[in-house]
Design a protein around this motif. Structure first.
Motif, short mmCIF file in Angstrom:
data_model
loop_
_atom_site.label_atom_id
_atom_site.label_comp_id
_atom_site.label_asym_id
_atom_site.label_seq_id
_atom_site.Cartn_x
_atom_site.Cartn_y
_atom_site.Cartn_z
N PRO A 80 0.79 -1.23 0.00
CA PRO A 80 0.00 0.00 0.00
C PRO A 80 0.82 1.28 0.00
CG PRO A 80 -0.02 -1.02 2.18
CD PRO A 80 0.68 -1.97 1.27
N SER A 81 2.12 1.18 0.29
CA SER A 81 2.94 2.39 0.40
C SER A 81 3.58 2.81 -0.91
CB SER A 81 4.04 2.17 1.45
OG SER A 81 4.85 1.06 1.08
N LEU A 82 3.39 2.05 -1.98
CA LEU A 82 4.10 2.35 -3.22
C LEU A 82 3.59 3.61 -3.90
CD1 LEU A 82 6.19 1.58 -5.33
CD2 LEU A 82 4.48 0.09 -6.39
N GLY A 83 2.30 3.80 -4.01
CA GLY A 83 1.75 4.98 -4.69
C GLY A 83 1.79 4.82 -6.20
N GLY A 84 1.30 5.84 -6.90
CA GLY A 84 1.32 5.84 -8.35
C GLY A 84 0.31 4.92 -8.99
N SER A 85 -0.72 4.49 -8.23
CA SER A 85 -1.74 3.58 -8.73
C SER A 85 -3.10 4.21 -8.47
CB SER A 85 -1.63 2.22 -8.02
OG SER A 85 -2.62 1.32 -8.48
N TYR A 86 -3.93 4.31 -9.53
CA TYR A 86 -5.17 5.07 -9.42
C TYR A 86 -6.32 4.34 -10.14
CZ TYR A 86 -1.45 8.47 -8.69
OH TYR A 86 -0.31 9.10 -8.26
N GLU A 87 -7.53 4.65 -9.70
CA GLU A 87 -8.73 4.16 -10.36
C GLU A 87 -9.83 5.19 -10.13
OE1 GLU A 87 -10.52 0.70 -8.66
OE2 GLU A 87 -10.07 1.30 -6.60
N GLU A 88 -10.94 5.02 -10.83
CA GLU A 88 -12.08 5.90 -10.65
C GLU A 88 -13.18 5.15 -9.91
OE1 GLU A 88 -13.19 7.18 -14.53
OE2 GLU A 88 -11.34 8.30 -14.86
N GLY A 89 -13.94 5.87 -9.12
CA GLY A 89 -15.06 5.26 -8.41
C GLY A 89 -16.35 5.42 -9.18
N PRO A 90 -17.39 4.68 -8.82
CA PRO A 90 -18.70 4.85 -9.48
C PRO A 90 -19.23 6.25 -9.21
CG PRO A 90 -18.88 3.44 -7.54
CD PRO A 90 -17.43 3.66 -7.76
N PRO A 91 -19.92 6.87 -10.17
CA PRO A 91 -20.37 8.25 -10.00
C PRO A 91 -21.62 8.39 -9.14
CG PRO A 91 -21.00 7.45 -12.17
CD PRO A 91 -20.17 6.37 -11.54
#
Length: 591
Positions: A315-326
């Protein structure tokens, strides 16, 4: 690792026994009848559920304060590793907007190229699209992107491929499996993306370096941050993930160790290990329990671990993203599919050779959906006991003046208050710990808008989430019943940006929920006005479901909160390059 697990399970059991004893003491006065025994059983099961989350969050909070060492050597401050193997980045898609999809993929492609190690990577768009017009648009968009990348001089570098299946059997899991069988031997690792995934090039390179340095590891799961929220609901999700999420993620990583789970995307997998061990079973039950596994990721993780491979979450790496449901509507549509998939795990649990932590993951996935009807049943039983006790009293006015709170307080006033406060503290503690951890981190505190805005955001998120909770409880309970009755969830396209719905659609989706809330209100009033008051938090969420969903799905409300700095996250204040580039590319395709 063994002592960590003993600590988590032992403290969870101790807290649960302590609370169970208090409830037993409240009920024991005239002996425990059937309803009271059921209430005790439900309470113990639900309290154990929240107690484990609490203990895990405490462990994560301590880890964050102690600044733990980089797991698997994945330290963002270290120089980038030199890579010797090739990696494929796979982006499955199903009837998505091709231009929006490829805008995100291009941002990742360019970020990987900028590391100077682009020649070690290849990109695959794996289409399960069923609509011919979208399929044609996908081909045109991929062709155009190839031409643009060539003109930009990114070659030699990551190559871009496109493949569309004629038969989308097994859905996303089948899509990945088909690629592994046909092409997987050419790449040592595959990095699985979702249609809304974004990852920085540095993170991708570090993940590959960790796989090369640890030949016993089959999977490394990142902790993707939710970004890009435009509606109130989406902004709440990204705020929750940023403030509360790290405490939870560090906690489960601390005690799960090499038996960590897989969330289906933003994770790197050793291709040969996956090919050898992660073939999904064909279920032979009835209705939705027959055929392919919908929630495939938990099962694939269990099978990889059974094959002797280690799986880690970092969990500490970072640089990873996603979008949540609107919107809540979109979340519930997706949740219905997950409900069916997680309940299918009951057929996988008896499989021989699974690690006990893998079975624990599967049980947690199943329990996630049974807790909703359990909470509903606990509430109803907690009401039925005072009602039945009032009816046996000869005073005919006893029922009309019934006050459930007073009834339970009369059993033992101090103990009743203690149990209530203790339970609420355990339930809300992960949020409070995440809040404190954010305030103690100067960079995170500033990125989320400062103490005042974070406090307002936490209070608002808690209130709105409490109002939505009865709707979610109703939908999940209904989903469990539908799955057990044999109704399939289907496979629907996910919306990405605008979660708003016209009034007609809101009425179709939440009319029954509203009616159910009104009927509960009428029944409560007929029995006792005080019972209505006691049930009012749940009834309010059900009766107001349409305006609540309409408000939280509104991009206008989300924009206003963004202007006020509420539910702000650091990625909005200073967007990482890959996010900024994806936003720029997507802005070009807006009408």
């Amino acid at each position: 690792m063994g002592w960590r697990r003993v600590c988590v399970i032992g403290v969870t059991a101790a807290l649960t026994l302590m609370a169970a004893y208090q409830i037993w003491w409240l009920l024991r006065g005239n002996g425990i009848d059937l309803l009271e025994g059921l209430l005790l059983l439900l309470f113990v099961g639900l309290f154990a559920w929240i107690a484990q989350s609490f203990v895990s969050a405490v462990a994560g909070f301590i880890c964050l304060l102690a600044h733990p060492h980089a797991r698997l050597g994945l330290d963002p401050s270290d120089p980038l590793p030199v890579l010797t193997t090739r990696t494929a980045l796979l982006m499955p898609t199903y009837n998505e907007d091709p231009e929006r999809l490829l805008a995100g993929l291009r941002a990742i492609h360019e970020s990987v190229t900028e590391t100077g190690l682009g020649d070690r990577f290849d990109f695959f768009v794996l289409s399960d699209t069923t609509l011919p017009q979208i399929a044609q648009a996908e081909i045109e968009a991929v062709t155009a992107l190839r031409a643009e990348l060539a003109r930009a001089g990114s070659q030699p570098g990551p190559r871009l491929y496109y493949r569309r299946r004629d038969d989308n059997i097994e859905r996303k899991a089948g899509n990945i499996a088909d690629w592994v069988r046909r092409f997987g031997a050419g790449w040592a690792q595959m990095l699985i993306l979702d249609a809304d995934s974004l990852m920085s090039g540095e993170t991708v390179v570090r993940l590959v370096g960790a796989m090369e340095a640890h030949p016993d590891v089959a999977l490394i799961q990142t902790f993707p941050m939710v970004v890009g929220g435009h509606t109130l609901f989406a902004r709440m999700q990204q705020f929750s993930g940023r403030v509360y999420g790290p405490v939870v993620a560090h906690g489960i990583a601390w005690w799960q160790g090499p038996e960590s789970n897989y969330w289906g995307h933003n994770a790197i997998i050793r291709t040969a290990a996956f090919a050898a061990h992660a073939g999904l079973p064909e279920l032979r039950g009835l209705g939705p329990f027959r055929g392919t596994v919908l929630s495939h990721d938990f099962v694939e993780a269990a099978l990889l671990r059974r094959g002797g491979w280690a799986l880690y979450m970092v969990p500490s790496l970072g640089g990873s993203y996603e979008e949540g449901p609107p919107s809540l509507t979109d979340m519930l549509v997706r949740d219905r599919r997950w409900c069916q998939g997680n309940l299918q795990h009951g057929a996988v649990l008896p499989a021989r050779g699974l690690h006990w932590v893998s079975r624990w993951h599967l049980l947690i996935g199943i329990g996630q959906y049974f807790t909703a009807p359990m909470w509903a049943l606990l509430m109803l039983v907690g009401l039925a006991i005072p009602v039945l006790n009032a009816r046996v009293v000869q005073d005919h006015d006893a029922l009309a003046t019934l006050n459930p709170t007073r009834y339970w307080r009369e059993q033992d006033p101090e103990r009743f208050v203690w149990v209530f406060v203790f339970t609420m503290a355990i339930l809300l503690a992960p949020k409070l710990l995440g809040f404190v951890a954010t305030l103690l981190d100067r960079e995170q505190r500033r990125g989320c808008g400062g103490v005042v805005r974070i406090s307002i955001g936490m209070l608002m998120e808690t209130v709105v989430a409490a109002l939505m909770a009865p709707v979610t409880m109703y939908a999940q309970s209904r989903g469990v019943v539908q799955v057990l009755a044999g109704r399939d969830s289907g496979w629907e396209v996910q919306r990405r940006d605008d979660g708003s719905l016209p009034l007609s659609a809101l009425l179709r989706s939440y009319g029954v929920t509203t009616l159910f809330g009104c009927l509960l209100a009428i029944a409560g009033w007929i029995v006792s006005p005080m019972m209505l008051a006691w049930m009012s938090p749940v009834i309010a969420g059900l009766v107001l479901s349409i305006p609540i969903v309409a408000l939280t799905s509104s991009p206008a409300v989300g924009h206003w909160l963004e202007q006020c700095g509420i539910f702000r996250i650091p990625e909005e204040v200073a967007p990482p390059p890959v996010l900024a580039r994806a936003s720029e590319l997507r802005a070009r395709i807006l009408p």
